[in-house]
Design an enzyme around this catalytic site. Sequence first.
Site, PDB file in Angstrom:
ATOM      1  N   GLY A  91       8.250   8.721  -6.996  1.00  0.00           N
ATOM      2  CA  GLY A  91       7.985   7.456  -7.677  1.00  0.00           C
ATOM      3  C   GLY A  91       7.477   6.351  -6.771  1.00  0.00           C
ATOM      4  O   GLY A  91       7.536   5.173  -7.128  1.00  0.00           O
ATOM      5  N   HIS A  98       9.233   1.196   2.154  1.00  0.00           N
ATOM      6  CA  HIS A  98      10.093   0.095   1.691  1.00  0.00           C
ATOM      7  C   HIS A  98      11.384   0.653   1.131  1.00  0.00           C
ATOM      8  O   HIS A  98      11.400   1.737   0.547  1.00  0.00           O
ATOM      9  CB  HIS A  98       9.385  -0.771   0.641  1.00  0.00           C
ATOM     10  CG  HIS A  98       8.788   0.009  -0.491  1.00  0.00           C
ATOM     11  ND1 HIS A  98       7.606   0.692  -0.361  1.00  0.00           N
ATOM     12  CD2 HIS A  98       9.228   0.244  -1.752  1.00  0.00           C
ATOM     13  CE1 HIS A  98       7.314   1.296  -1.506  1.00  0.00           C
ATOM     14  NE2 HIS A  98       8.295   1.059  -2.364  1.00  0.00           N
TER      15      HIS A  98
HETATM   16  P1  5GP Z   1       7.826   1.897  -5.263  1.00  0.00           P
HETATM   17  O1  5GP Z   1       7.460   2.181  -6.689  1.00  0.00           O
HETATM   18  O2  5GP Z   1       6.671   2.162  -4.343  1.00  0.00           O
HETATM   19  O3  5GP Z   1       9.098   2.522  -4.818  1.00  0.00           O
HETATM   20  O4  5GP Z   1       8.132   0.349  -5.204  1.00  0.00           O
HETATM   21  C1  5GP Z   1       7.152  -0.621  -5.088  1.00  0.00           C
HETATM   22  C2  5GP Z   1       7.731  -1.896  -5.611  1.00  0.00           C
HETATM   23  O5  5GP Z   1       6.936  -2.963  -5.159  1.00  0.00           O
HETATM   24  C3  5GP Z   1       7.773  -1.992  -7.128  1.00  0.00           C
HETATM   25  O6  5GP Z   1       9.123  -2.160  -7.542  1.00  0.00           O
HETATM   26  C4  5GP Z   1       6.908  -3.184  -7.445  1.00  0.00           C
HETATM   27  O7  5GP Z   1       7.427  -3.959  -8.500  1.00  0.00           O
HETATM   28  C5  5GP Z   1       6.897  -3.951  -6.134  1.00  0.00           C
HETATM   29  N1  5GP Z   1       5.695  -4.703  -5.858  1.00  0.00           N
HETATM   30  C6  5GP Z   1       4.406  -4.252  -5.961  1.00  0.00           C
HETATM   31  N2  5GP Z   1       3.550  -5.210  -5.576  1.00  0.00           N
HETATM   32  C7  5GP Z   1       4.306  -6.294  -5.222  1.00  0.00           C
HETATM   33  C8  5GP Z   1       3.986  -7.584  -4.745  1.00  0.00           C
HETATM   34  O8  5GP Z   1       2.817  -7.946  -4.560  1.00  0.00           O
HETATM   35  N3  5GP Z   1       5.015  -8.421  -4.489  1.00  0.00           N
HETATM   36  C9  5GP Z   1       6.316  -8.048  -4.666  1.00  0.00           C
HETATM   37  N4  5GP Z   1       7.260  -8.961  -4.388  1.00  0.00           N
HETATM   38  N5  5GP Z   1       6.655  -6.823  -5.115  1.00  0.00           N
HETATM   39  C10 5GP Z   1       5.675  -5.956  -5.396  1.00  0.00           C
END
Ligand code: 5GP
Length: 112
Positions: A91, A98
């Site tokens: 996911g 992160h």
């Molecule tokens: P992943 O799905 O990769 O585990 O998590 C990525 C996270 O980054 C998601 O929960 C999404 O909402 C967050 N996200 C994506 N772009 C941005 C952004 O520009 N700023 C912030 N604060 N969060 C972001």
Amino acid sequence: MNDCIFCKIANKEIPTDFVYSDDKVVAFRDVNPQAPVHILVIPREHFDSALAVKDSSVWNSLLDAAVKIAKKFDLEGKGFRMVINTGEQGGQSVPHLHLHLLAGRNLGWPPG
Ligand code: 5GP
Ligand code: ZN
């Protein structure tokens, strides 16, 4: 990686309030929170995913920061969850390592 949104956040090219920062790590609120507390903890250095980390000190700084933030947000009593989504089936949508710190509600298990 010039196009990486999280590198831009870490570099302050995209203005973002940090809830925590040190020389290795920054943390900020997720733009699309999945819980009352939803913080992203990222290394300043770019790694595409957990799989790209070769030096275990990256894990030390990331996890140390996440636990410090959990304490700063008074989450010791109620609990919290730390998640690192990795790759397509994991996911992961942003290709910069992160850690999600989630809290403030009862979190279901197993995750969706
Ligand atoms: P992943 O799905 O990769 O585990 O998590 C990525 C996270 O980054 C998601 O929960 C999404 O909402 C967050 N996200 C994506 N772009 C941005 C952004 O520009 N700023 C912030 N604060 N969060 C972001
Ligand atoms: Zn990056």
